[in-house]
Write a protein that holds these residues in place. Structure first.
Motif, PDB file in Angstrom:
ATOM      1  N   PRO A  95       0.828  -1.214   0.000  1.00 18.65           N
ATOM      2  CA  PRO A  95       0.000   0.000   0.000  1.00 18.65           C
ATOM      3  C   PRO A  95       0.863   1.266   0.000  1.00 18.65           C
ATOM      4  O   PRO A  95       1.851   1.360   0.709  1.00 18.65           O
ATOM      5  CB  PRO A  95      -0.803  -0.116   1.296  1.00 18.65           C
ATOM      6  CG  PRO A  95      -0.832  -1.581   1.585  1.00 18.65           C
ATOM      7  CD  PRO A  95       0.486  -2.116   1.095  1.00 18.65           C
ATOM      8  N   GLY A  96       0.476   2.215  -0.853  1.00 22.24           N
ATOM      9  CA  GLY A  96       1.205   3.475  -0.942  1.00 22.24           C
ATOM     10  C   GLY A  96       2.370   3.434  -1.920  1.00 22.24           C
ATOM     11  O   GLY A  96       3.090   4.418  -2.066  1.00 22.24           O
ATOM     12  N   TYR A  97       2.586   2.295  -2.598  1.00 22.58           N
ATOM     13  CA  TYR A  97       3.698   2.151  -3.535  1.00 22.58           C
ATOM     14  C   TYR A  97       3.175   1.626  -4.870  1.00 22.58           C
ATOM     15  O   TYR A  97       2.105   1.034  -4.942  1.00 22.58           O
ATOM     16  CB  TYR A  97       4.737   1.163  -3.006  1.00 22.58           C
ATOM     17  CG  TYR A  97       5.469   1.654  -1.788  1.00 22.58           C
ATOM     18  CD1 TYR A  97       6.718   2.254  -1.898  1.00 22.58           C
ATOM     19  CD2 TYR A  97       4.921   1.511  -0.523  1.00 22.58           C
ATOM     20  CE1 TYR A  97       7.393   2.706  -0.787  1.00 22.58           C
ATOM     21  CE2 TYR A  97       5.585   1.960   0.601  1.00 22.58           C
ATOM     22  CZ  TYR A  97       6.830   2.554   0.462  1.00 22.58           C
ATOM     23  OH  TYR A  97       7.496   3.001   1.563  1.00 22.58           O
ATOM     24  N   HIS A  98       3.942   1.834  -5.927  1.00 20.42           N
ATOM     25  CA  HIS A  98       3.630   1.194  -7.205  1.00 20.42           C
ATOM     26  C   HIS A  98       4.891   0.489  -7.698  1.00 20.42           C
ATOM     27  O   HIS A  98       6.015   0.867  -7.358  1.00 20.42           O
ATOM     28  CB  HIS A  98       3.077   2.194  -8.233  1.00 20.42           C
ATOM     29  CG  HIS A  98       4.091   3.166  -8.746  1.00 20.42           C
ATOM     30  ND1 HIS A  98       4.405   4.335  -8.088  1.00 20.42           N
ATOM     31  CD2 HIS A  98       4.869   3.141  -9.854  1.00 20.42           C
ATOM     32  CE1 HIS A  98       5.332   4.986  -8.774  1.00 20.42           C
ATOM     33  NE2 HIS A  98       5.634   4.281  -9.849  1.00 20.42           N
ATOM     34  N   TYR A  99       4.676  -0.567  -8.476  1.00 22.91           N
ATOM     35  CA  TYR A  99       5.784  -1.412  -8.916  1.00 22.91           C
ATOM     36  C   TYR A  99       6.320  -0.938 -10.262  1.00 22.91           C
ATOM     37  O   TYR A  99       5.550  -0.704 -11.197  1.00 22.91           O
ATOM     38  CB  TYR A  99       5.315  -2.863  -9.027  1.00 22.91           C
ATOM     39  CG  TYR A  99       6.441  -3.825  -9.305  1.00 22.91           C
ATOM     40  CD1 TYR A  99       7.363  -4.140  -8.319  1.00 22.91           C
ATOM     41  CD2 TYR A  99       6.585  -4.410 -10.554  1.00 22.91           C
ATOM     42  CE1 TYR A  99       8.410  -5.014  -8.561  1.00 22.91           C
ATOM     43  CE2 TYR A  99       7.625  -5.289 -10.807  1.00 22.91           C
ATOM     44  CZ  TYR A  99       8.533  -5.582  -9.819  1.00 22.91           C
ATOM     45  OH  TYR A  99       9.564  -6.444 -10.055  1.00 22.91           O
ATOM     46  N   VAL A 100       7.635  -0.783 -10.361  1.00 19.97           N
ATOM     47  CA  VAL A 100       8.307  -0.461 -11.617  1.00 19.97           C
ATOM     48  C   VAL A 100       8.995  -1.747 -12.066  1.00 19.97           C
ATOM     49  O   VAL A 100       9.861  -2.274 -11.362  1.00 19.97           O
ATOM     50  CB  VAL A 100       9.334   0.680 -11.442  1.00 19.97           C
ATOM     51  CG1 VAL A 100      10.070   0.934 -12.753  1.00 19.97           C
ATOM     52  CG2 VAL A 100       8.647   1.938 -10.955  1.00 19.97           C
TER      53      VAL A 100
END
Length: 121
Positions: A95-100
């Motif tokens: 939560p609060g992050y996105h995956y690169v």
């Protein structure tokens, strides 16, 4: 039996039954020191530079989505002599992050690999 003899007999019985019986408290454990250490540094990122471009994207059949997970795409890994295919995998959502996703980028000195990472935001 005289009362004096009865008293001596009782005293002798008490002495005989309790002789050598010593009650010691159990040993107290020594408290272990609590050491608060800072968290370890993040693992060192080794930059991989390949002399030639990677092959076309790895083709994968991804299963239907899994709630709470994101699919980390497969990629080509340079082993120093050639590219080797690495399969994708499921990453738990943060939560609060996105995956690169892992990817290659061309620069003046060759092809640079960027590992898959979670980015704030």
């Amino acid at each position: 039996m005289s009362s004096r003899l009865a008293g001596l007999l009782i005293a002798a019985t008490v002495i005989a039954t309790t002789a050598g019986c010593v009650v010691e408290p159990p040993p107290r454990p020594h408290p272990r020191p609590v050491v608060y250490a800072p968290p370890p540094p993040p693992p060192e990122v080794v930059e991989v530079i390949a002399p030639q471009p990677p092959p076309p994207a790895v083709v994968e059949v991804v299963q239907e989505s899994r709630p709470g997970y994101v699919w980390a795409r497969g990629y080509w890994h340079w082993n120093g002599r050639r590219y080797v295919s690495v399969a994708g995998h499921w990453e738990p959502v943060r939560p609060g992050y996105h995956y690169v996703h892992p990817h290659w980028e061309q620069r003046g000195d060759g092809w640079h690999f960027h590992v898959g990472v979670w980015v704030n935001g």
